[in-house]
Enzyme design. Sequence first.
Site, PDB file in Angstrom:
ATOM      1  N   GLN A 156       0.846  -1.188   0.000  1.00 42.25           N
ATOM      2  CA  GLN A 156       0.000   0.000   0.000  1.00 42.25           C
ATOM      3  C   GLN A 156       0.884   1.242   0.000  1.00 42.25           C
ATOM      4  O   GLN A 156       1.899   1.294   0.691  1.00 42.25           O
ATOM      5  CB  GLN A 156      -0.915  -0.001   1.229  1.00 42.25           C
ATOM      6  CG  GLN A 156      -1.971   1.102   1.250  1.00 42.25           C
ATOM      7  CD  GLN A 156      -1.490   2.405   1.859  1.00 42.25           C
ATOM      8  OE1 GLN A 156      -0.529   2.421   2.621  1.00 42.25           O
ATOM      9  NE2 GLN A 156      -2.161   3.502   1.539  1.00 42.25           N
ATOM     10  N   SER A 157       0.526   2.237  -0.803  1.00 41.99           N
ATOM     11  CA  SER A 157       1.249   3.505  -0.877  1.00 41.99           C
ATOM     12  C   SER A 157       2.701   3.265  -1.298  1.00 41.99           C
ATOM     13  O   SER A 157       2.934   2.733  -2.385  1.00 41.99           O
ATOM     14  CB  SER A 157       1.145   4.248   0.463  1.00 41.99           C
ATOM     15  OG  SER A 157       1.594   5.571   0.346  1.00 41.99           O
TER      16      SER A 157
END
Length: 524
Positions: free
Chosen positions: A235-236
């Site tokens: 994520q990210s």
Amino acid sequence: MLFKGFSALLPFLASVAAANPVSKPMKQPCSSDLKVQLRDGVVHGLVDSTTPGVRQFLGIPYAQPPLGDLRFAPPQPLAKPFGEFNATKPPVSCMQYATKIPNIYNQLVPQYLPYGLVGSPGPISEDCLTISVWAPRGTQKKNLPVLLFIFGGSFQYGAEEIPYLIPAEWVQRTQDHLVVSFNYRLNIFGYPNAAGLPTEEENPGLLDQRFAVEWVRDNIAAFGGDTKRIGLWGQSAGAISVGTYGYAYPEDPIVNTLLMDSGSEFYPAPVLYATTSDVTHSNFTFVASKFGCGGLNPAAELACMRKADAFAIENFLEVYQDSFTQPLIAFAPTVDGKTFFADYNARALAGKIAKIPTLIGSNAQDGSAFMPFSINGVNATVADAVTFNYFFCPAYKSAADRLAAGIPVYRYLYSGNFTNISPKPWLGAYHESELPLLMGTHPLFRGNSTEFEYQTSDLMQDSWLTFVATAGDAAAMSSKVGWPEWTNADSGLVRSFAPAPGVTASSLSLHDLEKLCPAGLQPN
């Protein structure tokens, strides 16, 4: 906000309802399932009373501590077996600092911070290359799919021990998969871009990630995992890492799928980090000058900085970077030709990418988390522009390039706005807000979840798991979770999770919006 009305673009095609998860009665196995023989020794795990069906093995060393001459160097195998290891305590985090600049995380939702602490990153150390495993109880469980998670944090902060990102609740619910998380080096310790390093060693943090993948390949069967069904999920900054991973290891990816939440290889890193163009290695040299290492040749500069106190370096970065003092300095992945590349589009067209199924998406209000903090809300126009240009369009570009390379692709948009996750309504589906639903931690803070929230969580968990378990098989994804493969860059359908109150999922065509993406992000 920009994506708020997506559910009105087309009638929803599917709506899935599921009951709240109920723990099934299970036989309590003997404690022998908490003792696992690995290549480097025996690890002893624990069971938490809140998730009695889950074995937790926390903080297992997967590489040598990167100390002394190993600071800034690629990860190295353990020098010797560790024998017996008590994997029962949360591990320390890698070197980082907790920014004092107000933002939504340190003001409203600290459960996304390491140890859930505001103003402190919790225990930190250079001796931090550890990995944690959450597995169902019972030694009889074998060949289960594995999700290997890379946390985000702008390559500056993050940890295994983040309250919202502990996956025990998910494993408790399914009893049918494993989740693994690990620490990797951050900021200057992970991405030094020092002139004294060989070019291919400029990103030790990304090399840590590959080392962790190899550790899982070599050890996960001992916990009941299937070495042929490992999904690399991030994520990210973790999603950027996953996006670049397929290009770095096209012939030997080890994993069977890639999953990218709100980040991709096309995230405009130079805009935020200004490191990919630091060909003079000025950021590292600037910091070195503050620790008595200035005016030296590259080799001597590097040797000097390997002796500097790690906490003093981190304290300097905290004061200097948080004050926005000029010149601005930053440390994140730099183009090295091995783990990070200058032209991903060209590599995709040349077939220099792992041909494994990819799941990629973003959140409807990703940008709201990056605005100057105000308890009364954010500038929605600017936030929408950030969402569109930094998350939605790069995800589209990544998906389109993979499709052109003959790779199966599944796309999603998450739009949930649940009050116990988004305590202010203007937050919407902000950056990271999908993770509590995936990890199953959504009801643990700020009140229990609604029935609709549980249904959405169950569907998302089942979707990510089905994707890994079946290697993105189109028939399985359609029949089990109702998710169509994205087969056409002009008309492919995107899975929309929680597009409107009471609607857990629908399938949307977003091509009219995709046409508005900057020309540089369109498929070539």
